[in-house]
Design an enzyme around this catalytic site. Structure first.
Site, PDB file in Angstrom:
ATOM      1  N   GLU A   1     -12.592  23.702  37.176  1.00  0.00           N
ATOM      2  CA  GLU A   1     -11.621  22.609  37.056  1.00  0.00           C
ATOM      3  C   GLU A   1     -11.295  22.022  38.429  1.00  0.00           C
ATOM      4  O   GLU A   1     -11.186  20.806  38.592  1.00  0.00           O
ATOM      5  CB  GLU A   1     -10.342  23.096  36.371  1.00  0.00           C
TER       6      GLU A   1
ATOM      7  N   GLU B   1     -14.083  14.003  33.911  1.00  0.00           N
ATOM      8  CA  GLU B   1     -14.977  14.488  32.866  1.00  0.00           C
ATOM      9  C   GLU B   1     -16.439  14.252  33.233  1.00  0.00           C
ATOM     10  O   GLU B   1     -17.309  15.082  32.934  1.00  0.00           O
ATOM     11  CB  GLU B   1     -14.649  13.820  31.533  1.00  0.00           C
TER      12      GLU B   1
END
Length: 292
Positions: free
Chosen positions: A212, A134
């Site tokens: 991602e 993250e």
């Protein structure tokens, strides 16, 4: 691999821009194209500016202090130092489904949110891998990139709507001359009106998948080891199908694992296949992935 994914993101953004320009040229009128662009930019920039607060509010996240979650705050602080970014705000989501996401339009405005269920499933090292992932999103300014893609995709959808109204009025006011050309033009316009937003969505989802992969690699470098994140992804994928999460489709792309099970797959996936993500991370285990 990181350079390739960055290159793909650049190409996909260029493709969205080219698609936007093609549709604008097909409609013809420069004034209408400019109005549509201004409106789309205004709406999407407004969404980008408030994206962090909206995502946190929609997910039901609440900010926690170091006194309330000392271990999580310590982990976030240590990994932020390694990532060389300011420590983001820390949020909790009251959900048994293990998951996490990051938001914020810049590293200075970053926020990390984790569900209450994630610490009960993952080991400390695995949770650190998730947090590092993250933080990589924040470091890479993925919210900004996603907002640019959303801006262009929104403009494409708006131009498609304009084309629909233009075709309707053209059909009502058409002349007898060139009837075949008029029908052909209308059919082409309808196809453009239907296919252009779909193409924009496909490209936007492809950008999301590329980011991602970059966040996985970036998280592995921040942590200095790709295996804890690979193990975490394996557990999170398993849990996603067994402990459904009440998440909004508008925020599902933010999570490290898509919390919405079922639906369209393939080109319409906002996340890469988890098995492929795990394989790529495990392939990094023999390399020096520590931060410089």
């Amino acid at each position: 691999m990181q350079i390739w994914n960055t290159f793909k993101t650049t190409i996909l953004l260029a493709g969205l821009t080219a698609l936007f320009m093609v549709i604008g040229g097909a409609i013809g009128g420069q004034v209408g194209m400019i109005i549509a662009l201004v409106m789309a930019v205004a709406m999407n920039m407004g969404a980008w500016w408030f994206s962090d607060s909206l995502a946190l509010r929609m997910s039901g996240a609440h900010e926690v202090s170091p006194a309330e979650a000392p271990e999580l705050h310590q982990m976030v602080e240590e990994l932020s130092i390694r990532a060389e970014i300011p420590k983001p705000r820390v949020y909790l989501i009251e959900s048994e489904t293990p998951n996490a996401f990051a938001t914020g339009r810049s590293p200075a405005k970053g926020a990390v949110a984790v569900t209450t269920g994630i610490a009960r499933l993952l080991t400390r090292d695995e949770l650190a891998g998730v947090v590092a992932h993250e933080l990589a999103h924040i470091k890479h300014r993925d919210t900004l990139i996603s907002s640019i893609a959303a801006t262009i995709a929104g403009a494409i959808s708006m131009l498609a709507d304009m084309a629909m109204w233009s075709l309707m009025f053209a059909g009502l006011g058409g002349s007898d001359d060139g009837e075949d050309e008029g029908i052909a033009g209308m059919v082409g316009g309808v196809l453009m009106m239907i296919l252009a937003p779909i193409a924009a969505m496909i490209i936007q989802m492809a950008i999301s998948r590329s980011r991602e992969y970059l966040a996985d690699a970036g998280g592995a470098r921040i942590l200095g080891d790709p295996l804890p994140l690979a193990s975490a992804l394996e557990k999170l994928e398993w849990a996603a199908g067994r402990v459904p999460m009440q998440a909004s489709p508008a925020t599902s792309h933010l999570y490290i694992i898509n919390p919405l099970v079922g639906g369209l797959a393939g080109l319409f996936r906002t996340h890469p296949a988890t098995a492929e993500r795990i394989a790529r991370l495990r392939a990094m285990s023999g390399q020096n992935v520590a931060m410089a």
